[in-house]
Design an enzyme around this catalytic site. Structure first.
Site, PDB file in Angstrom:
ATOM      1  N   GLU A 143       0.879  -1.162   0.000  1.00  0.00           N
ATOM      2  CA  GLU A 143       0.000   0.000   0.000  1.00  0.00           C
ATOM      3  C   GLU A 143       0.920   1.217   0.000  1.00  0.00           C
ATOM      4  OE1 GLU A 143      -2.049   1.454   3.558  1.00  0.00           O
ATOM      5  OE2 GLU A 143      -1.765   3.116   2.188  1.00  0.00           O
TER       6      GLU A 143
ATOM      7  N   GLU B   8       4.868  11.527   0.153  1.00  0.00           N
ATOM      8  CA  GLU B   8       5.295  10.574   1.188  1.00  0.00           C
ATOM      9  C   GLU B   8       4.986   9.133   0.786  1.00  0.00           C
ATOM     10  OE1 GLU B   8       3.716  11.605   5.035  1.00  0.00           O
ATOM     11  OE2 GLU B   8       5.498  12.777   5.504  1.00  0.00           O
TER      12      GLU B   8
END
Length: 314
Positions: free
Chosen positions: A105, A114
């Protein structure tokens, strides 16, 4: 996560040694309580993968939550099939040379902020067998225009006059930093535009540095205060296509949407077009931060506007 798959008879006919590598799911679940069910609890992905027929699963996690995950694996009797490795992907050594599947993920806000994308690509190039799977494997970044006068007035234009004082310098900073929030679908006032699609199986790290055009058309007479980015994710290598969206019109996720407020308030009539170019590049000092530039042009019945704005996701 790496796995080796045994599974059903039909699965055994197609593969008898599937190794799976899971990256990032535990790191992300340590700071969020929503999103995919598999990331709500440490090592759930590993347990599900093992139960689904994985011969062996390897989970890589650099934070302290890896220690808790190891205990959960042992408590549920998966120690012989699930191995948790504590460390950075770029620094650890796997007990195998190659893996058949990578699950991560990896997505961040605005898809790339990020994100763990560079880490996944490193793992792909180092460990994935030819013809191996990456889940999810495709992502599309899109944009839409919204009316958001109430928020803009309260949080941005407010700084023009604070009890008689000029604090517009704070307003400038407020415009530079995109807002990550859930957008009410009723605020959408334009068509949507797909800006960029990536395929994790063959993309390169430098593809995260991009310049793309966009074009949205007003769907009603309204005001456009911001352009909103969202992304769609697809698992195209599954037996049946699986996908989800972070669109304002879809069920909320912890990624929400990324709102880029415009210096101009655009007065649009239905059918009028806002177009421009969006540039995105990782920050030179911290590659997981983003520097974003947006140039937009609008020529309508009531006004025209042409501007370039700089945004920073930190």
């Amino acid at each position: 996560m790496l796995w080796t798959k045994q599974g059903s008879r039909k699965q055994q006919q197609t593969t008898t040694s599937t190794l799976m590598l899971i990256l990032a799911s535990m790191r992300r679940c340590s700071r969020t309580l929503s999103g995919l069910a598999a990331t709500k609890t440490p090592s759930v992905v590993h347990h599900i993968s093992s139960r689904s027929g994985a011969k062996h699963v390897y989970g890589i996690e650099c934070s302290a939550i890896a220690d808790q995950a190891k205990r959960i694996v042992a408590d549920n009797g998966f120690s012989d099939r699930v191995t948790i490795i504590k460390g950075k992907v770029e620094e650890i050594t796997l007990p195998v040379d190659k893996v058949d599947c990578i699950i991560s993920e990896w997505m961040g806000y605005f898809l790339f902020y990020e994100s763990m994308l560079d880490t996944v690509l490193y793992a792909r190039d180092k460990w994935l067998v030819p013809g191996g799977l990456i889940l999810p494997d495709k992502a599309t970044l899109s944009m839409v225009g919204i009316e958001d006068g109430e928020y803009r007035q309260e949080k941005i234009d407010f700084w023009d006059n604070v009890y008689g004082f000029d604090m517009s310098s704070i307003k400038e900073r407020a415009l530079i930093e995109p807002l990550v929030d859930n957008v009410d679908p009723e605020q959408i006032a334009t068509s949507s535009c797909q800006m960029k699609t990536i395929d994790i199986l063959d993309m390169k790290v430098e593809d995260a540095n991009f310049e793309v055009p966009f074009k949205v058309t007003a769907s009603r007479n309204d005001y456009i205060h911001a352009l909103v980015a969202y992304f769609d994710i697809a698992f195209t290598q599954c037996h049946k296509l699986v996908k989800f969206s972070t669109s304002p019109r879809s069920r909320h996720t912890h990624w929400k949407q990324t709102v880029f407020y415009l210096e101009d308030t655009l007065i649009v009539d239905q059918g009028e077009v806002i177009q421009g170019v969006l540039k995105c590049s990782p920050n030179k000092k911290n590659p997981r931060d983003l520097d974003i530039s947006m140039t937009y042009e609008f020529k309508g019945k009531h006004m025209t506007a042409s501007r370039t704005q700089q945004y920073r996701m930190r």
